[in-house]
Write an enzyme that holds these catalytic residues in place. Structure first.
Site, PDB file in Angstrom:
ATOM      1  N   LYS A 150      -8.689  14.520   2.488  1.00  0.00           N
ATOM      2  CA  LYS A 150      -7.919  16.044   1.901  1.00  0.00           C
ATOM      3  C   LYS A 150      -8.721  16.642   1.668  1.00  0.00           C
ATOM      4  O   LYS A 150      -9.958  16.575   0.888  1.00  0.00           O
ATOM      5  CB  LYS A 150      -7.448  15.176   1.407  1.00  0.00           C
ATOM      6  CG  LYS A 150      -6.170  15.814   0.582  1.00  0.00           C
ATOM      7  CD  LYS A 150      -4.831  15.101   2.025  1.00  0.00           C
ATOM      8  CE  LYS A 150      -3.488  15.989   1.443  1.00  0.00           C
ATOM      9  NZ  LYS A 150      -2.547  15.448   3.039  1.00  0.00           N
ATOM     10  N   ASP A 179      -0.455  21.654   4.480  1.00  0.00           N
ATOM     11  CA  ASP A 179      -0.367  20.506   3.349  1.00  0.00           C
ATOM     12  C   ASP A 179       0.359  21.990   3.085  1.00  0.00           C
ATOM     13  O   ASP A 179       1.213  22.147   2.923  1.00  0.00           O
ATOM     14  CB  ASP A 179      -0.883  19.749   2.978  1.00  0.00           C
ATOM     15  CG  ASP A 179       0.083  18.408   1.514  1.00  0.00           C
ATOM     16  OD1 ASP A 179       0.112  17.466   1.944  1.00  0.00           O
ATOM     17  OD2 ASP A 179      -0.040  18.321   0.843  1.00  0.00           O
TER      18      ASP A 179
HETATM   19  N1  GLU Z   1      -1.348  17.098   5.368  1.00  0.00           N
HETATM   20  C1  GLU Z   1      -0.372  16.077   6.140  1.00  0.00           C
HETATM   21  C2  GLU Z   1      -0.479  14.534   5.367  1.00  0.00           C
HETATM   22  O1  GLU Z   1       0.090  14.442   4.589  1.00  0.00           O
HETATM   23  C3  GLU Z   1      -0.654  16.165   7.032  1.00  0.00           C
HETATM   24  C4  GLU Z   1      -2.011  15.646   7.271  1.00  0.00           C
HETATM   25  C5  GLU Z   1      -2.786  16.910   9.242  1.00  0.00           C
HETATM   26  O2  GLU Z   1      -1.798  17.421   9.927  1.00  0.00           O
HETATM   27  O3  GLU Z   1      -4.312  16.280   9.347  1.00  0.00           O
HETATM   28  O4  GLU Z   1      -0.383  13.601   6.226  1.00  0.00           O
END
Ligand code: GLU
Length: 453
Positions: A133, A173
């Site tokens: 993340k 996100d």
């Molecule tokens: N931010 C999204 C999540 O919390 C998607 C992450 C992504 O597609 O890599 O899963």
């Protein structure tokens, strides 16, 4: 408590003490780890190898954290600085994968909790994706397109060194959508002179996947459908309280309306709207236009439609509903909110956001015997379609919306089945345990296979 569960609890407390000592001042990270460790401790204590090889200690330590300054110029010509980070948590089963969040509340603790959860979520999808993340304490709200562009370009000047299609693949996100991904992708291409799938959530014109925008919301509804189906129930005519009005909330609402459920609330940081009879397709089209095209507020719904009420400065959890879908942000359902939902007869909670229910809130739901689907299972549809975007980029192909949606439905069905398999407790299903144990096994087996790495 039996002496057995007492000794498991003592091990959990001991583990958490060490974790908190090693990671001081990171409450969100502590919260996410405790939730997982409570599920996993019995499994680990039962498995000589996991114990011997300190699997929990290793899985709660990120592989790497990169922290850097992002300097950019605002429209007044002033220099501004923000802090950005990428937490590369675990790549045991595939390249790091996870979103970037731009929000003033972003701290290392928040990114570590999100990266840690992503490891389990991504494993549950069955696709080869590790967990990561990233993000910055940058607030896109009120910034011009050019300011956002300059910020994204500047951020990528550092981030491009750490990512790549086989290394780490960021996505969106909170605060990072198609606009931001476009700016970052353009800058990466310029810096590396390579056009490749090193970001997901891209525009359809440059390697994006159909259904990626809708995937988290749709996936959450597919999961809810399986969860209710397991109890012989359906979504039809159920009143659903949704929080948020970003892509997760909007597309969950769209799919729910399609399935005949009544979407009674949506919200943003200013307040929530209440539609006692459920949003109509026309009202949904209007709110999508407001949010996606104009970056406006949900209150505009109440200005336009007289049957919709707006409640300033409040969350939607006091509204009577059958299902709650928190799709906004972490810790948005606290103990009193959970108690109000239970009192008003909620039967299922399906988390579209990451960790939207705090620890006491989860306890309230579980004590009341409410079906509770944690985000790492229920909202995995977003990253799952990101995984499918990566597959399409590697193949240099583009699948139709129908093909992607069909695959997404299959993935959500399998995630639900894993939760049932690992979460069954007599005639109840503990989806928290099911998701934690289901997500853990593949990562743990891979780490054991690698030896001391
Ligand atoms: N931010 C999204 C999540 O919390 C998607 C992450 C992504 O597609 O890599 O899963």
């Amino acid at each position: 408590m039996s002496s057995d569960s007492e000794s498991v609890q003592a091990e959990v407390d001991h583990f958490m003490k060490g974790l908190i000592r090693r990671n001081p001042g990171e409450p969100e990270f502590h919260q996410a780890v405790r939730d997982v460790v409570e599920s996993l401790m019995p499994v680990v204590l039962d498995n000589e190898r996991y114990r011997q090889e300190e699997i929990l200690e290793r899985m709660t330590e990120p592989d790497r954290v990169v922290i850097f300054r992002v300097t950019w110029e605002d429209d007044q010509g002033r220099f501004r600085a923000n802090r950005a980070s990428r937490v590369q948590f675990n790549n045991a089963i595939g390249p790091y994968k996870g979103g970037l969040r731009f929000h003033p509340s972003v701290t290392l603790s928040v990114l570590k909790f999100l990266g840690f959860e992503q490891v389990f979520k991504n494993s549950l999808t069955g696709l080869p994706m590790g967990g990561a993340k990233g993000g910055a304490n940058f607030n896109p709200k009120g910034k011009s397109d050019h300011e956002v562009m300059r910020f994204c370009h500047s951020l990528m000047i550092e981030l491009h060194r750490h990512i790549g299609e086989d290394t780490d693949v960021p996505a969106g996100d909170i605060g990072v959508g198609a606009r931001e991904i476009g700016y970052m992708f353009g800058q990466y291409k310029r810096l590396e002179n390579r056009v490749t799938g090193m970001l997901t959530g891209k525009g359809l014109a440059f390697g994006g996947s159909h259904v990626r925008t809708e995937a988290t919301g749709y996936g959450c509804v597919y999961f809810a459908r399986h969860m209710l189906g397991e109890q012989g129930e359906s979504l039809e005519d159920k009143r659903v309280a949704i929080s948020g009005s970003g892509n997760v909330a909007l597309y969950a609402a769209q799919k729910l309306i399609e399935y005949g459920a009544k979407v009674v609330t949506l919200s943003d940081s200013s307040g929530f709207i209440h539609a006692p009879d459920g949003l109509t397709p026309e009202q949904w089209d209007f709110v999508r236009e407001v949010k996606e095209k104009r970056r406006g507020r949900v209150s505009e719904l109440a200005d336009k439609f007289k049957e919709i009420e707006y409640h300033d400065g409040q969350r939607p959890w006091r509204v009577p509903c059958d299902i709650a879908m928190p799709c906004a942000t972490q810790n948005e359902i606290e103990k009193e909110d959970a108690e109000a939902l239970v009192k008003n007869g909620v039967r299922a909670v399906c988390e579209g956001a990451n960790m939207p229910t705090n620890t006491e809130g989860v306890q309230v739901f579980q004590k009341a015997g409410i079906l509770f689907a944690p985000g790492k299972a229920a909202n995995a549809g977003g990253v799952a379609v990101s995984g499918l975007e990566q597959s399409q980029n590697s193949l240099r192909l583009s699948w139709s919306a129908e093909e992607v949606d069909e695959k997404l439905q299959g993935i959500m069905k399998r995630i639900h089945a894993q939760c049932v398999e690992h979460g069954r407790k007599g005639d109840r299903i503990d989806y928290v345990n099911g998701a934690n144990v289901g997500g853990f096994i593949r990562v743990a087996e891979a780490m054991c296979a690698y030896g001391a790495v």
